[in-house]
Write a protein that holds these residues in place. Structure first.
Motif, PDB file in Angstrom:
ATOM      1  N   THR A  34       0.849  -1.186   0.000  1.00 14.02           N
ATOM      2  CA  THR A  34       0.000   0.000   0.000  1.00 14.02           C
ATOM      3  C   THR A  34       0.889   1.242   0.000  1.00 14.02           C
ATOM      4  O   THR A  34       2.097   1.142   0.248  1.00 14.02           O
ATOM      5  CB  THR A  34      -0.892   0.009   1.251  1.00 14.02           C
ATOM      6  OG1 THR A  34      -0.055  -0.115   2.409  1.00 14.02           O
ATOM      7  CG2 THR A  34      -1.886  -1.138   1.212  1.00 14.02           C
ATOM      8  N   PRO A  35       0.335   2.426  -0.277  1.00  8.73           N
ATOM      9  CA  PRO A  35       1.157   3.646  -0.233  1.00  8.73           C
ATOM     10  C   PRO A  35       1.795   3.832   1.147  1.00  8.73           C
ATOM     11  O   PRO A  35       1.172   3.540   2.170  1.00  8.73           O
ATOM     12  CB  PRO A  35       0.135   4.761  -0.518  1.00  8.73           C
ATOM     13  CG  PRO A  35      -0.967   4.089  -1.271  1.00  8.73           C
ATOM     14  CD  PRO A  35      -1.057   2.708  -0.708  1.00  8.73           C
ATOM     15  N   PRO A  38       0.493   8.728   2.050  1.00  2.00           N
ATOM     16  CA  PRO A  38      -0.370   9.516   1.145  1.00  2.00           C
ATOM     17  C   PRO A  38      -0.233  11.014   1.413  1.00  2.00           C
ATOM     18  O   PRO A  38      -0.016  11.426   2.553  1.00  2.00           O
ATOM     19  CB  PRO A  38      -1.777   9.020   1.486  1.00  2.00           C
ATOM     20  CG  PRO A  38      -1.572   7.665   2.084  1.00  2.00           C
ATOM     21  CD  PRO A  38      -0.280   7.749   2.829  1.00  2.00           C
ATOM     22  N   ASP A  42      -4.919  13.767  -0.425  1.00  2.00           N
ATOM     23  CA  ASP A  42      -5.209  12.498  -1.098  1.00  2.00           C
ATOM     24  C   ASP A  42      -6.624  12.020  -0.727  1.00  2.00           C
ATOM     25  O   ASP A  42      -6.939  11.839   0.456  1.00  2.00           O
ATOM     26  CB  ASP A  42      -4.183  11.447  -0.667  1.00  2.00           C
ATOM     27  CG  ASP A  42      -4.217  10.211  -1.546  1.00  2.00           C
ATOM     28  OD1 ASP A  42      -5.267   9.931  -2.156  1.00  2.00           O
ATOM     29  OD2 ASP A  42      -3.185   9.520  -1.623  1.00  2.00           O
ATOM     30  N   TYR A 193       7.829  10.195  -4.496  1.00  2.00           N
ATOM     31  CA  TYR A 193       6.885   9.680  -3.497  1.00  2.00           C
ATOM     32  C   TYR A 193       5.442   9.877  -3.958  1.00  2.00           C
ATOM     33  O   TYR A 193       4.611   8.967  -3.835  1.00  2.00           O
ATOM     34  CB  TYR A 193       7.102  10.372  -2.150  1.00  2.00           C
ATOM     35  CG  TYR A 193       8.086   9.642  -1.249  1.00  2.00           C
ATOM     36  CD1 TYR A 193       7.736   8.440  -0.641  1.00  2.00           C
ATOM     37  CD2 TYR A 193       9.359  10.152  -1.008  1.00  2.00           C
ATOM     38  CE1 TYR A 193       8.625   7.757   0.172  1.00  2.00           C
ATOM     39  CE2 TYR A 193      10.255   9.477  -0.205  1.00  2.00           C
ATOM     40  CZ  TYR A 193       9.887   8.281   0.393  1.00  2.00           C
ATOM     41  OH  TYR A 193      10.773   7.604   1.187  1.00  2.00           O
ATOM     42  N   ASN A 196       4.701   7.602  -6.905  1.00  2.00           N
ATOM     43  CA  ASN A 196       4.508   6.227  -6.457  1.00  2.00           C
ATOM     44  C   ASN A 196       3.125   6.024  -5.854  1.00  2.00           C
ATOM     45  O   ASN A 196       2.474   5.007  -6.092  1.00  2.00           O
ATOM     46  CB  ASN A 196       5.600   5.866  -5.447  1.00  2.00           C
ATOM     47  CG  ASN A 196       5.547   4.403  -5.047  1.00  2.00           C
ATOM     48  OD1 ASN A 196       5.027   4.078  -3.991  1.00  2.00           O
ATOM     49  ND2 ASN A 196       6.099   3.547  -5.882  1.00  2.00           N
ATOM     50  N   THR A 197       2.663   7.011  -5.076  1.00  2.00           N
ATOM     51  CA  THR A 197       1.333   6.923  -4.482  1.00  2.00           C
ATOM     52  C   THR A 197       0.264   6.873  -5.566  1.00  2.00           C
ATOM     53  O   THR A 197      -0.666   6.049  -5.509  1.00  2.00           O
ATOM     54  CB  THR A 197       1.089   8.119  -3.548  1.00  2.00           C
ATOM     55  OG1 THR A 197       2.044   8.082  -2.480  1.00  2.00           O
ATOM     56  CG2 THR A 197      -0.316   8.089  -2.965  1.00  2.00           C
ATOM     57  N   ILE A 200       0.200   3.457  -7.320  1.00  2.00           N
ATOM     58  CA  ILE A 200      -0.462   2.401  -6.551  1.00  2.00           C
ATOM     59  C   ILE A 200      -1.975   2.573  -6.592  1.00  2.00           C
ATOM     60  O   ILE A 200      -2.728   1.601  -6.769  1.00  2.00           O
ATOM     61  CB  ILE A 200       0.045   2.396  -5.096  1.00  2.00           C
ATOM     62  CG1 ILE A 200       1.534   2.010  -5.066  1.00  2.00           C
ATOM     63  CG2 ILE A 200      -0.769   1.431  -4.238  1.00  2.00           C
ATOM     64  CD1 ILE A 200       2.183   2.160  -3.712  1.00  2.00           C
ATOM     65  N   GLU A 201      -2.432   3.805  -6.463  1.00  2.00           N
ATOM     66  CA  GLU A 201      -3.869   4.054  -6.498  1.00  2.00           C
ATOM     67  C   GLU A 201      -4.460   3.690  -7.855  1.00  2.00           C
ATOM     68  O   GLU A 201      -5.567   3.126  -7.946  1.00  2.00           O
ATOM     69  CB  GLU A 201      -4.149   5.519  -6.148  1.00  2.00           C
ATOM     70  CG  GLU A 201      -3.839   5.826  -4.681  1.00  2.00           C
ATOM     71  CD  GLU A 201      -3.927   7.291  -4.334  1.00  2.00           C
ATOM     72  OE1 GLU A 201      -3.853   7.622  -3.137  1.00  2.00           O
ATOM     73  OE2 GLU A 201      -4.072   8.126  -5.261  1.00  2.00           O
TER      74      GLU A 201
END
Length: 416
Positions: A34-35, A38, A42, A193, A196-197, A200-201
């Motif tokens: 998971t992130p 966030p 977010d 960062y 990357n978040t 993943i979302e």
């Protein structure tokens, strides 16, 4: 592809069919997670959107490493016995939940319990030790132990003309991200960062905020990929960041072929490291093999130490970032790189623990500065010596002049 090249690739395994493995070193990134953190605005910042807490390994990540373990078993089944033994393998992980869990998941795929190792008929699994060390105390795998000299060099890198140009080029992007995320973004790492978040979302089929259309993925991707090259951007940075791990790899290879009885307990068939995308990128950078990209989940670097029928020992480097592993060729060496050449090519970034402790100190003086200081000392000493000589000559000359001017001497009184 050229037909000749294709033929060589197809026939290459046949040429090395009689060669034997001496040791295997495996370094991989953890699985799906998971992130980690966030951003403030977010929409999926609440943990209720996620199957596990932030930064934790998901069931998908566990399965990825279980499959990687099976892949390793299939590849090294003739080399690594099916039955687990502490004499055959040593596993180390960074002290992070997702890397520790990835290591255990990987080992579940690599070592299915057999015979006397079946301890519970209802559980097709056996506990296998994974070693770790607190991150802030680990300069080898976590690479997070404080190193003042490394931090100083990084500061100098960001002040360089090249990185100042990058900062200017992406100034508007930083400002836009700061405005939209509610988080101050002013460098490459912070951009990665957020990238990357969002990645993943998107992977979890969440609808990204409308503002991201302007910068994701195209506007941010180049910086995100560059961020993995930055920690080892120069060879001196590489030496302080990754040199201890490279030194450990080389030590393992020497232990594997040593005939010294004292090394028998150290000798293993496989050394396994569970770490992060940054670790994978750092090792590839040390090998001069990193191509700007974001290393995916479960991406793996493999070093195989082999010997042929003539006794020549060589190293194969493989990078698995998809289904199959791709053999890599080190610059200035063939694919089957002789061990001595491999060690020599990495000498500039290899560092021992004692050297690392010494070189991390800020009062360490680099060779160029030391040479300049020596020249200044010599020049200064020479100047002082000349000045003293000049003063002595003046003193002597003045004394001689006074004596030559004194022509009358009072004789002692005869009565006295």
């Amino acid at each position: 592809m050229n037909p000749l090249h294709l033929a060589i690739l197809l026939l290459a395994p046949l040429f090395a069919a009689s060669d034997e493995l001496d040791a295997v070193i495996v370094l991989y990134r953890h699985g799906d997670r998971t992130p980690v953190d966030p951003y403030p605005t977010d929409p999926y910042r609440n943990t209720s959107y996620w199957p596990v807490g932030f930064g934790q390994l998901t069931n998908i990540g566990k399965q990825q490493h279980f499959e990687l373990g099976k892949w390793l078993r299939n590849r090294y089944g003739d080399f690594l016995p099916d039955k687990y033994s502490e004499e055959d393998i040593y596993v180390r992980s960074t002290d992070v939940d997702r890397t520790l869990m990835s290591a255990y998941s990987n080992l579940a795929g690599l070592y299915e319990p057999r015979g006397g190792q079946i301890w519970n008929a209802n559980i097709d699994w056996q506990p296998i030790p994974v070693h770790t060390k607190p991150e802030k105390e680990d300069p080898v795998l976590a690479m997070k132990k404080h190193c003042p000299r490394y931090n100083q060099l990084m500061s100098q890198l960001f002040l360089s003309k090249e990185f100042q140009n990058i900062a200017n080029k992406y100034k508007e992007l930083y400002e836009y991200l700061t405005q939209m995320t509610g988080k101050t973004v002013n460098d490459i790492a912070q951009t990665e960062y957020i990238f990357n978040t969002l990645f993943i979302e998107e992977l979890y089929n969440y609808t990204l905020p409308e503002w991201t259309n302007k910068v994701y993925p195209t506007g941010m991707q180049e910086l995100a990929q560059l961020s993995f090259a930055v920690p080892c951007y120069t060879r001196e940075l590489t030496r302080l960041k990754t040199g201890l791990l490279i030194n450990e790899f080389i030590e393992h290879m020497h232990e594997a072929i040593s005939e010294n009885a004292d090394n028998e307990k150290k000798r293993k068939k496989v050394w396994m490291y569970s770490a992060h995308d940054t670790t994978v990128a750092n090792v590839l950078s040390a090998l001069r093999l990193f191509e700007h990209h974001c290393p995916p989940y479960a991406s793996t670097v493999i070093l195989e130490l082999k010997h042929n029928e003539n006794g020549l020992r060589y190293v194969n480097v493989l990078y698995k970032n998809s289904t199959e592993a791709r053999q890599m060729r080190l610059p200035e060496c063939e694919e089957n790189c002789p061990l001595n050449n491999f060690v020599a090519l990495l000498r500039d970034v290899t560092i021992t623990p004692d050297e690392w402790e010494e070189d991390c100190e800020l009062d360490r003086i680099d060779p160029a500065t030391m040479s300049m200081m020596k020249q200044m000392i010599v020049i200064g000493s020479t100047s002082i010596a000349l000045l003293l000589t000049f003063c002595i000559l003046i003193y002597i000359l003045c004394g001689t002049t006074k004596k030559s001017q004194q022509t009358y001497f009072r004789l002692p009184d005869s009565e006295i």
